[in-house]
Every structure is written in C-alpha cells, then in structure tokens.
Design a protein around this motif. Structure first.
Motif, mmCIF file in Angstrom:
data_model
loop_
_atom_site.group_PDB
_atom_site.id
_atom_site.type_symbol
_atom_site.label_atom_id
_atom_site.label_comp_id
_atom_site.label_asym_id
_atom_site.label_seq_id
_atom_site.Cartn_x
_atom_site.Cartn_y
_atom_site.Cartn_z
ATOM 1 N N ILE A 220 0.856 -1.314 -0.061
ATOM 2 C CA ILE A 220 -0.105 -0.021 -0.059
ATOM 3 C C ILE A 220 1.061 1.337 0.102
ATOM 4 C CG2 ILE A 220 -1.833 1.220 1.258
ATOM 5 C CD1 ILE A 220 -2.713 -1.337 2.421
ATOM 6 N N ALA A 221 2.077 1.199 0.920
ATOM 7 C CA ALA A 221 2.840 2.202 0.934
ATOM 8 C C ALA A 221 3.456 2.662 -0.289
ATOM 9 C CB ALA A 221 3.606 2.208 2.134
ATOM 10 N N ALA A 222 3.810 1.853 -1.133
ATOM 11 C CA ALA A 222 4.549 1.940 -2.314
ATOM 12 C C ALA A 222 3.578 2.369 -3.509
ATOM 13 C CB ALA A 222 5.244 0.457 -2.752
ATOM 14 N N GLY A 223 2.341 2.308 -3.064
ATOM 15 C CA GLY A 223 1.474 3.038 -4.140
ATOM 16 C C GLY A 223 0.862 1.851 -5.108
ATOM 17 N N GLY A 224 0.663 0.501 -4.502
ATOM 18 C CA GLY A 224 0.286 -0.354 -5.193
ATOM 19 C C GLY A 224 -1.255 -0.061 -5.613
ATOM 20 N N TRP A 231 -1.831 -4.574 -11.767
ATOM 21 C CA TRP A 231 -3.249 -5.380 -11.745
ATOM 22 C C TRP A 231 -3.435 -6.030 -13.162
ATOM 23 C CZ3 TRP A 231 -6.571 -4.717 -7.269
ATOM 24 C CH2 TRP A 231 -5.751 -4.196 -6.099
ATOM 25 N N SER A 232 -4.075 -6.986 -13.057
ATOM 26 C CA SER A 232 -4.610 -7.507 -14.406
ATOM 27 C C SER A 232 -5.649 -6.378 -14.786
ATOM 28 C CB SER A 232 -5.476 -9.002 -14.138
ATOM 29 O OG SER A 232 -6.458 -8.676 -13.391
ATOM 30 N N ALA A 233 -6.022 -6.723 -15.915
ATOM 31 C CA ALA A 233 -7.077 -5.622 -16.763
ATOM 32 C C ALA A 233 -8.400 -5.779 -15.833
ATOM 33 C CB ALA A 233 -7.226 -6.046 -18.090
ATOM 34 N N GLU A 281 -6.560 -8.277 -5.526
ATOM 35 C CA GLU A 281 -5.469 -7.780 -4.589
ATOM 36 C C GLU A 281 -4.387 -8.776 -4.404
ATOM 37 O OE1 GLU A 281 -7.881 -5.099 -1.451
ATOM 38 O OE2 GLU A 281 -8.918 -7.010 -1.869
ATOM 39 N N ALA A 282 -4.764 -9.948 -3.960
ATOM 40 C CA ALA A 282 -3.791 -10.859 -4.122
ATOM 41 C C ALA A 282 -2.876 -11.022 -5.204
ATOM 42 C CB ALA A 282 -4.123 -12.237 -3.803
ATOM 43 N N GLU A 283 -3.265 -10.964 -6.420
ATOM 44 C CA GLU A 283 -2.767 -10.888 -7.572
ATOM 45 C C GLU A 283 -1.879 -9.985 -7.790
ATOM 46 O OE1 GLU A 283 -4.425 -12.139 -12.252
ATOM 47 O OE2 GLU A 283 -5.245 -10.334 -11.055
ATOM 48 N N ALA A 284 -2.343 -8.669 -7.605
ATOM 49 C CA ALA A 284 -1.755 -7.347 -7.714
ATOM 50 C C ALA A 284 -0.489 -7.289 -6.774
ATOM 51 C CB ALA A 284 -2.454 -6.276 -7.529
#
Length: 434
Positions: A220-224, A231-233, A281-284
């Motif tokens: 989150i802190a890294a701007g994820g 992220w997938s489409a 979210e897990a995938e990202a």
C-alpha cells in the motif's frame, strides 16, 4: 466398529450444532432476522437452511421418513433465491426456526441409531452424515463472516491466538516431479476432491508463511493500489469501480492502520496473515513483489507431498487429525495467528500454516478433476465448474476441522473479500532446481 462410528458421528453432529447455537444465540431476534450485508443471508435463514438440508438428506433420503416441513423446501433452496432476496421471503421466525431445527435433529439422530452404515455409497462410512456435518460447519463459517459484517457492540469472544514460536520468513523450494493430488480414501471427502490422480508439477518456490499485514502494508505504501502495472485488466477495472484502497475492514490510524474485527477496532498486528483481500488484490501484490499466486496443484503439493516417502499426506504434518498445536481452526480464536505460531503444523519441507488462519487464493479456476463423478448431487460442485471462480485452499480460523483437510477445495468469485481470505506467493524455480 459400526457403533464407534455412530458415536463419532453423533458427537460431530452435536459439536456442529453447538457452534450454530453460539452464533445464533449471541444476538437478539432483531439481529437474527436482519440482513447485515447484501452479500450475506440473514442469520435466521442460515439457521433453518442447515436444518432443511439435514431433513432432506438424513431424515427423508437416508431414513426414508415422512417430511417434517415440505412446505419450506423452496424457501431454503440456495439456488432459487439469491442472498440479496432472502430477507423478503416468508422465512421462519427465530422461535419457529429453532423448533424446526430441534425437531429435525431428533429425527436425524433416530435415523443414525437405526440405519446401516454400509452398502450404498450414500451411507457407507457414514458419508451422508459427514456431508451434513460439513455443510453445517460451512454455514457456521458463513455466519461468522456475517458477524464480522454486523454493526454494533461485540457479541463474540475467544482467546487470542498463540504468539509466534519461531521466525518464519522467506520461501521454500518444492522439488519438481509427480505427486498424488486429490483422494480416493478420505471417507467424507466431497466429490470435487475425487478421484486421486497424478500431477507432474515443475519445481517452484512458495512462501514459507502467508503474506502478513506488515508486508501488505508495504504494498500500500509503495502505491500498489494506484499503479495499474501490478493489476490485471479485470483487477484494475474492479479496483477502480469498487474504490479499493486497502483490505476490507482496514482504516487509517495515525501513521499506520487499524482493523475492525467483530466489533472491536485495534491496530493491525504486523506479523498476522493479511485477511479480507480479494483475488485481484492478491494477484496485484504478487506482481508487485515479483511473484505470482501458486496454482492449486502447487499449493496441494506444498501441503501434502512428503519427499522422504513420495506419498501425499492427509495434512502437512501427517495423517493425524488437526490438534490445537497444529493449526488455527474451528473459531477457537477470532483472528489469524502470527506467522510462526504453529511449527508443529509445518510440512516436511518447512512450509507453515497451510491449514487454518486464512483461506489462500490460488491462481486456478474451479473445475473437476480427470474422472470426476457427481456425488451425491450436481449442485454441490459440478454446476460451478468453469464459472468465474478461483480456488481457495487451506481453511481459515473460522473453518472447522471437519470441513478442512489437505484435499479440501473452496471456491469463490475473484471480487469476494468478506470471506476470511488471504494468500501466499510463489515463483518458478530457476534452471537446475531439483
């Protein structure tokens, strides 16, 4: 032997019912009939539904008895009424539902006393009873998730999970080669866990523990959540449409994060597995970390394969049923345990907490195994095959041991995060890996 089985089945039926009573008696009748989220049924629907399934399978089918309440079958058919529509149905009220539950159980226990537990597959080894026990425990976990979504003062209590006993970090190499996936021998295994079959899995690395709150907070802190690269489409479209910025139930708390859990808000525990994240979210996160989610076959090999013998165990620690020292199961605690809390439950290769704590998203869709056969009804598994589902493995702190084993398969839509879902990452092994 048959009498021992009857006693064991009766004890499991009672254990499941005690949990159902705890979850439904912890709130008043107004809470019992309220829909706390459009994603969930009113608790009173779940209460009567578990009894209706028990009546259909144990009283009517196995026992050949007259129906108790044929008039309510359609009301409690999960396929005919989406969860969002159930509050508008003429459901049994709390008192009537409890009376129905008790009446069905009395008849089911009488059937258990009289029926042969051999012969046709439905009753051999007590399968139908085991199916109903698992069904009730699954709905108990669903009701626990409803409790997590309700507003108001806390009504559930449990001891905190144990602290970490050893440090668990990094990843584990799982050697390439064949292993046996699924089962032909687990008496109460459901149809989607069968048949046992050989899968050749190339060598891979898998996280030694599920991804923790602290590690996820780094994402989150890294701007994820703001960087479409990870992220997938479909995932990015959902992140934008749903406004996702953190796991469900997280909120900012000064320079960190707090988590609201069953009515209590407190700072997140850094080394607990992250929970209430969706597949996207897990995938990202995995992409951001330079990893991926494990396939279902990889997850099961990590959980069951014993390199010393080449066989697949029932559980990571062996064939014995779970004990409290092995895993965080059965609502003994109301949160995941920190990474390293259950060294006795580790796999032979040193992968920890594969059973309990959080359901783990895998990268696999839900389908039948080669040679799959419907048993005893298509609506348990087959109707979901090939749909928009991702497989989750391992169970959570809210999953009962009766409904969790190394072969057990769960599945849900990739947007779901009201479930007790987390994940761990994997990656391909480099050239020359064993």
């Amino acid at each position: 032997m048959t009498q021992d089985l009857r006693l064991a089945v009766a004890a499991e039926l009672e254990r499941a019912r005690a949990r159902t009573a705890l979850l439904t008696e912890a709130v008043d009748d107004s809470d019992l009939v309220r829909q706390h989220s459009p994603l969930m049924s009113p608790l009173v629907w779940d209460l009567a539904h578990v009894a209706n399934q028990e009546e259909l399978w144990l009283v009517r089918d196995v026992g050949g008895r007259e129906p108790v309440r044929r008039d309510i079958d359609e009301l409690y058919d999960a396929f005919k009424h989406p969860r969002g529509d159930r509050p508008a149905l003429p459901l049994l009220g709390p008192a009537e539902a409890r009376a129905y539950v008790d009446q069905v159980r009395d008849k089911a226990l009488d059937v258990l006393d009289r029926v042969r537990l051999d012969g046709r597959p439905l009753v051999a080894d007590g399968f139908a009873f085991g199916m109903i026990i698992q069904h009730e425990q699954q709905h108990d976990e669903t009701m626990l998730a409803t409790h997590q979504l309700r507003d108001g003062a806390p009504v559930l209590d449990a001891e905190p999970p144990p602290a970490a006993r050893i440090p668990v970090t990094g990843e584990v190499l799982i050697p390439g080669g064949p292993f046996t996936m699924g089962t032909d021998t687990e008496a109460w295994a459901l149809d989607n866990e069968r048949p046992a079959h050989t899968v050749d899995v190339p060598a891979f690395h898998i996280d030694a523990a599920p991804v923790t709150n602290a590690r996820y907070a780094e994402f989150i802190a890294a701007g994820g959540y703001d960087d479409a690269r990870w992220w997938s489409a479909r995932g990015w479209a959902h992140r934008q449409a749903a406004g996702l910025t953190a796991p469900m139930h997280w909120r900012r708390d000064g320079d960190g994060w707090a988590y609201t859990r069953f009515g209590r808000t407190e700072r997140i525990v850094a080394d607990e597995p992250v929970v209430h994240v969706c597949y996207f979210e897990a995938e990202a996160f995995a992409a951001w970390a330079g990893r991926r989610l494990p396939s279902e076959a990889e997850w099961e090999k990590a959980a069951r394969f014993d390199p010393a013998t080449g066989r697949s165990r029932r559980y990571p620690w062996g064939d014995d049923p779970p004990e409290p020292r092995h895993a965080n199961l059965g609502q003994r605690h109301l949160s995941p345990a920190p990474a390293g809390a259950y060294p006795d439950g580790a796999s032979p290769l040193g992968v920890h907490q594969l059973i309990g704590d959080v359901w783990e998203w895998t990268g696999s869709g839900f389908d039948g195994y080669p040679g799959f056969a419907v048993f005893p009804y298509a609506e348990y598994s087959q109707v979901f095959f090939g749909g928009d589902y991702k497989v989750l493995r391992g169970g959570s702190f809210g999953t009962d041991a009766a409904a969790c084993r190394g072969t057990f398969r769960n599945w849900d839509h990739p947007v779901r995060r009201q479930i007790f879902s987390g994940f761990r990452c994997a990656r391909d092994a480099g050239p020359g890996a064993a």
